[in-house]
Design an enzyme around this catalytic site. Structure first.
Site, short mmCIF file in Angstrom:
data_model
loop_
_atom_site.label_atom_id
_atom_site.label_comp_id
_atom_site.label_asym_id
_atom_site.label_seq_id
_atom_site.Cartn_x
_atom_site.Cartn_y
_atom_site.Cartn_z
N GLY A 20 2.25 36.85 50.18
CA GLY A 20 1.21 35.83 50.15
C GLY A 20 0.26 35.92 48.96
N SER A 21 0.72 36.52 47.85
CA SER A 21 -0.20 36.61 46.70
C SER A 21 -0.47 35.22 46.10
CB SER A 21 0.33 37.58 45.65
OG SER A 21 1.50 37.09 45.05
N ASN A 112 6.54 23.24 45.35
CA ASN A 112 7.07 24.60 45.47
C ASN A 112 6.87 25.34 44.17
OD1 ASN A 112 8.56 26.82 46.53
ND2 ASN A 112 10.38 26.14 45.42
N HIS A 114 8.66 28.38 41.98
CA HIS A 114 9.94 29.07 41.92
C HIS A 114 9.92 30.04 40.74
CE1 HIS A 114 14.21 29.59 42.68
NE2 HIS A 114 14.40 29.54 41.37
N GLU A 147 15.22 16.69 48.59
CA GLU A 147 16.25 17.12 49.53
C GLU A 147 17.23 18.12 48.90
OE1 GLU A 147 17.82 13.47 51.11
OE2 GLU A 147 15.77 12.75 51.42
C1 GAR Z 1 7.03 34.40 44.36
O1 GAR Z 1 7.55 35.02 43.22
C2 GAR Z 1 7.63 33.01 44.50
O2 GAR Z 1 7.83 32.34 43.30
C3 GAR Z 1 8.96 33.34 45.15
O3 GAR Z 1 8.66 34.35 46.09
C4 GAR Z 1 7.53 35.10 45.63
C5 GAR Z 1 6.49 35.11 46.71
O4 GAR Z 1 5.43 35.96 46.41
N1 GAR Z 1 9.53 32.18 45.75
C6 GAR Z 1 10.84 31.98 45.86
O5 GAR Z 1 11.67 32.78 45.46
C7 GAR Z 1 11.22 30.68 46.53
N2 GAR Z 1 12.58 30.42 46.37
P1 GAR Z 1 4.06 35.87 47.21
O6 GAR Z 1 4.41 35.90 48.70
O7 GAR Z 1 3.31 37.12 46.80
O8 GAR Z 1 3.37 34.63 46.83
#
Ligand code: GAR
Length: 192
Positions: A20-21, A112, A114, A147
């Protein structure tokens, strides 16, 4: 002086699965005056998500939902979002895939973040794949959710250099720091 109540901001739900950063950086951002968003709800697909601590810390309501029973869960969630007038969803490390039906029915924006320079490396293990391919750069992307997985219109990207010493762990850490700045910037762009 105008009182900052959040009432005139876009009611937002942030969906998480992990540490959750990004959520934390979005909460901080939501509290600055120029921010167009107010975070009203945190949704997690697991009770193990460390990011749920921010719901408690910042007194934001949260929901832990089982997306394995996707049809039923999404139906209830859609009704809840509508009742609560949520107008924006920010996926922030959310590792379940929302159904086409949910994306179609939620007729507001879904964003989102990514961890790659899309359209390169959709899906998982982005950092490993970039290093294996000997890419000189990777980065992060904020895009609209459609989608098709990780394929919606790109809002903003940040390029990050990959050094010879980088492992997927160091690269992930480096890119994550940029994600924390990029997501708020992209939201400002969406509502500018
Ligand atoms: C982040 O790097 C985000 O971009 C990635 O997961 C991590 C979550 O970190 N998301 C994905 O890979 C989505 N496909 P966080 O929980 O510390 O924000």
């Amino acid at each position: 002086m105008e009182k900052l109540t959040g009432l005139n901001k876009v009611k937002t739900a942030v969906f998480i699965s992990g540490s959750g950063s990004n959520l934390k950086s979005l909460i901080k951002f939501s509290k600055v005056k120029k921010s167009p968003i107010f975070i009203d709800l945190i949704v997690s697909n697991t009770k193990k998500a460390k990011g749920l601590q921010y719901a408690r810390q910042f007194h934001i309501k949260s929901k832990i939902l089982n997306f394995k029973n996707i049809k039923n869960t999404e139906k209830k969630l859609l009704a809840f979002l509508e009742r609560n007038k949520i107008k924006l969803i920010c996926l922030a490390g959310f590792m379940s895939i929302l159904s086409k039906n949910f994306i179609k029915k939620f007729d507001c924006k879904i964003l989102n973040i990514h961890p790659s320079l899309l359209p390169k490396y959709k899906g998982l293990n982005t950092h490993n794949r970039a290093i294996k391919n000997k890419d000189k750069f990777s980065g992060c992307t904020v895009h609209y959710v459609t989608e098709k997985l990780d394929s919606g219109r790109i809002i903003m990207q940040k390029k990050v250099k990959i050094t010879k010493r980088d492992t997927s762990t160091t690269l992930a850490r480096k890119i994550l720091k940029h994600e924390h700045k990029l997501y708020p910037k992209a939201i400002l762009k969406v509502f500018s």
